[in-house]
Scaffold this motif. Structure first.
Motif, PDB file in Angstrom:
ATOM      1  N   SER A 108      68.480 -51.656 -44.018  1.00 47.02           N
ATOM      2  CA  SER A 108      68.864 -52.298 -45.795  1.00 47.02           C
ATOM      3  C   SER A 108      68.282 -54.112 -45.853  1.00 47.02           C
ATOM      4  O   SER A 108      68.583 -54.011 -46.497  1.00 47.02           O
ATOM      5  CB  SER A 108      70.711 -51.988 -46.001  1.00 47.02           C
ATOM      6  N   GLY A 109      68.783 -54.503 -44.616  1.00 46.62           N
ATOM      7  CA  GLY A 109      68.495 -55.635 -44.380  1.00 46.62           C
ATOM      8  C   GLY A 109      66.514 -55.820 -44.922  1.00 46.62           C
ATOM      9  O   GLY A 109      66.392 -56.707 -46.193  1.00 46.62           O
ATOM     10  N   VAL A 110      65.849 -55.421 -44.706  1.00 42.33           N
ATOM     11  CA  VAL A 110      63.857 -55.108 -45.072  1.00 42.33           C
ATOM     12  C   VAL A 110      64.240 -55.071 -46.166  1.00 42.33           C
ATOM     13  O   VAL A 110      63.730 -55.111 -47.374  1.00 42.33           O
ATOM     14  CB  VAL A 110      63.770 -54.609 -43.714  1.00 42.33           C
ATOM     15  N   MET A 111      64.854 -54.302 -46.712  1.00 43.15           N
ATOM     16  CA  MET A 111      65.040 -53.395 -48.467  1.00 43.15           C
ATOM     17  C   MET A 111      65.712 -55.530 -48.789  1.00 43.15           C
ATOM     18  O   MET A 111      65.351 -55.693 -50.094  1.00 43.15           O
ATOM     19  CB  MET A 111      65.831 -52.663 -48.596  1.00 43.15           C
ATOM     20  N   TRP A 112      66.705 -55.472 -48.412  1.00 37.92           N
ATOM     21  CA  TRP A 112      66.878 -56.768 -49.866  1.00 37.92           C
ATOM     22  C   TRP A 112      65.925 -57.657 -49.363  1.00 37.92           C
ATOM     23  O   TRP A 112      65.840 -58.518 -50.717  1.00 37.92           O
ATOM     24  CB  TRP A 112      68.074 -56.973 -48.528  1.00 37.92           C
ATOM     25  N   GLN A 113      65.206 -58.197 -48.254  1.00 37.45           N
ATOM     26  CA  GLN A 113      64.065 -59.188 -48.503  1.00 37.45           C
ATOM     27  C   GLN A 113      62.839 -58.349 -49.423  1.00 37.45           C
ATOM     28  O   GLN A 113      62.703 -59.234 -49.811  1.00 37.45           O
ATOM     29  CB  GLN A 113      63.311 -59.015 -47.175  1.00 37.45           C
ATOM     30  N   HIS A 166      62.326 -60.999 -52.250  1.00 37.14           N
ATOM     31  CA  HIS A 166      60.570 -61.325 -52.242  1.00 37.14           C
ATOM     32  C   HIS A 166      60.396 -61.417 -54.008  1.00 37.14           C
ATOM     33  O   HIS A 166      59.707 -61.782 -54.581  1.00 37.14           O
ATOM     34  CB  HIS A 166      59.929 -60.710 -52.110  1.00 37.14           C
ATOM     35  N   LEU A 167      60.053 -59.538 -54.588  1.00 33.49           N
ATOM     36  CA  LEU A 167      59.624 -59.583 -55.919  1.00 33.49           C
ATOM     37  C   LEU A 167      60.939 -59.935 -56.870  1.00 33.49           C
ATOM     38  O   LEU A 167      59.704 -60.014 -57.839  1.00 33.49           O
ATOM     39  CB  LEU A 167      60.016 -57.724 -56.102  1.00 33.49           C
ATOM     40  N   THR A 168      62.099 -60.206 -56.625  1.00 34.69           N
ATOM     41  CA  THR A 168      62.730 -61.053 -57.608  1.00 34.69           C
ATOM     42  C   THR A 168      61.654 -63.148 -57.714  1.00 34.69           C
ATOM     43  O   THR A 168      61.427 -63.229 -58.955  1.00 34.69           O
ATOM     44  CB  THR A 168      64.282 -61.839 -57.077  1.00 34.69           C
ATOM     45  N   PHE A 169      61.077 -63.246 -56.631  1.00 35.79           N
ATOM     46  CA  PHE A 169      60.538 -64.652 -56.447  1.00 35.79           C
ATOM     47  C   PHE A 169      59.430 -64.810 -57.390  1.00 35.79           C
ATOM     48  O   PHE A 169      59.039 -65.943 -58.403  1.00 35.79           O
ATOM     49  CB  PHE A 169      60.210 -65.043 -55.721  1.00 35.79           C
ATOM     50  N   ILE A 170      58.816 -63.621 -57.052  1.00 34.37           N
ATOM     51  CA  ILE A 170      57.236 -62.776 -57.640  1.00 34.37           C
ATOM     52  C   ILE A 170      57.750 -62.970 -59.112  1.00 34.37           C
ATOM     53  O   ILE A 170      56.621 -63.500 -59.845  1.00 34.37           O
ATOM     54  CB  ILE A 170      56.497 -62.625 -57.161  1.00 34.37           C
ATOM     55  N   VAL A 171      58.386 -61.765 -60.029  1.00 35.01           N
ATOM     56  CA  VAL A 171      58.653 -61.824 -61.108  1.00 35.01           C
ATOM     57  C   VAL A 171      59.401 -62.938 -61.582  1.00 35.01           C
ATOM     58  O   VAL A 171      58.928 -63.638 -63.380  1.00 35.01           O
ATOM     59  CB  VAL A 171      60.056 -60.989 -61.479  1.00 35.01           C
ATOM     60  N   SER A 172      59.391 -64.541 -60.977  1.00 33.69           N
ATOM     61  CA  SER A 172      59.939 -65.605 -61.815  1.00 33.69           C
ATOM     62  C   SER A 172      59.533 -66.186 -61.276  1.00 33.69           C
ATOM     63  O   SER A 172      59.361 -67.354 -62.664  1.00 33.69           O
ATOM     64  CB  SER A 172      61.310 -66.237 -60.218  1.00 33.69           C
TER      65      SER A 172
END
Length: 192
Positions: free
Chosen positions: A153-158, A162-168
């Motif tokens: 779950s830690g890897v999934m959250w990372q 990361h995808l949130t940073f890209i979309v932002s």
């Protein structure tokens, strides 16, 4: 015939309240000094990690070497981010550095403004996040063992962060592009 130098333009006299507001930009100076100190700490961290790597090179596995090098790259990228914020932020929000023509003037500084700085920072954050995620993926082979530093779950959250940073970053660039003034055409006439 002697040419007279152009008359200096008189600076407009500001009232007390506008002077106070405009002068408040100097309150950011301690913040930039603090970032310079943080960068010095990153230099010490980089030196410590590099010393540790070179002093124990014979005991290091290929995976440990890769993770250490990625850690060093991460420190360099964060340091680059700090330089962009310190130099670009000071130049944009506090005062001119008057580096025009200086041989060490950063290329990007000549066209920096708040909008460009936001996009550069967003891209730097995506790059730093990418290095961190790559380190996690390299260590993912140990998931489920006692040697693992991560959970599934830690890897999934990372990955999601990361995808949130890209979309932002894409969102910031898109909004910035929408805010650009359209270039006016010359009415279909071209001057050749």
């Amino acid at each position: 015939m002697k040419l007279e130098p152009p008359a200096k333009l008189a600076r407009p006299k500001l009232g007390l309240f506008p002077s106070l507001i405009f002068g408040s930009r100097w309150l950011q100076l301690p913040l930039y000094v603090g970032l310079i100190i943080a960068q010095a700490v990153y230099v010490l961290l980089f030196t410590k990690e590099l010393w540790h790597l070179t002093a124990h090179w014979y005991d290091v596995t290929e995976q440990q070497l890769m993770l250490t090098v990625l850690g060093l790259i991460d420190v360099v990228m964060i340091s680059n981010l700090l330089v962009m914020v310190i130099v670009g932020g000071y130049e944009t929000f506090v005062s001119r550095l008057n580096l025009r023509g200086h041989p060490d003037e950063p290329e990007w500084l000549s066209h920096v403004n708040a909008s460009v700085l936001k996009i550069k920072l967003a891209m730097a954050i995506v790059g730093i996040s990418s290095i961190s995620l790559l380190r996690t993926f390299i260590e993912a082979g140990n998931l489920g063992t006692a040697r693992s530093n991560f959970t599934e779950s830690g890897v999934m959250w990372q990955v999601l962060i990361h995808l949130t940073f890209i979309v932002s970053a894409i969102g910031i660039a898109w909004v910035d592009r929408l805010g650009e003034r359209p270039q006016h055409k010359d009415g279909g006439h071209s001057s050749k």
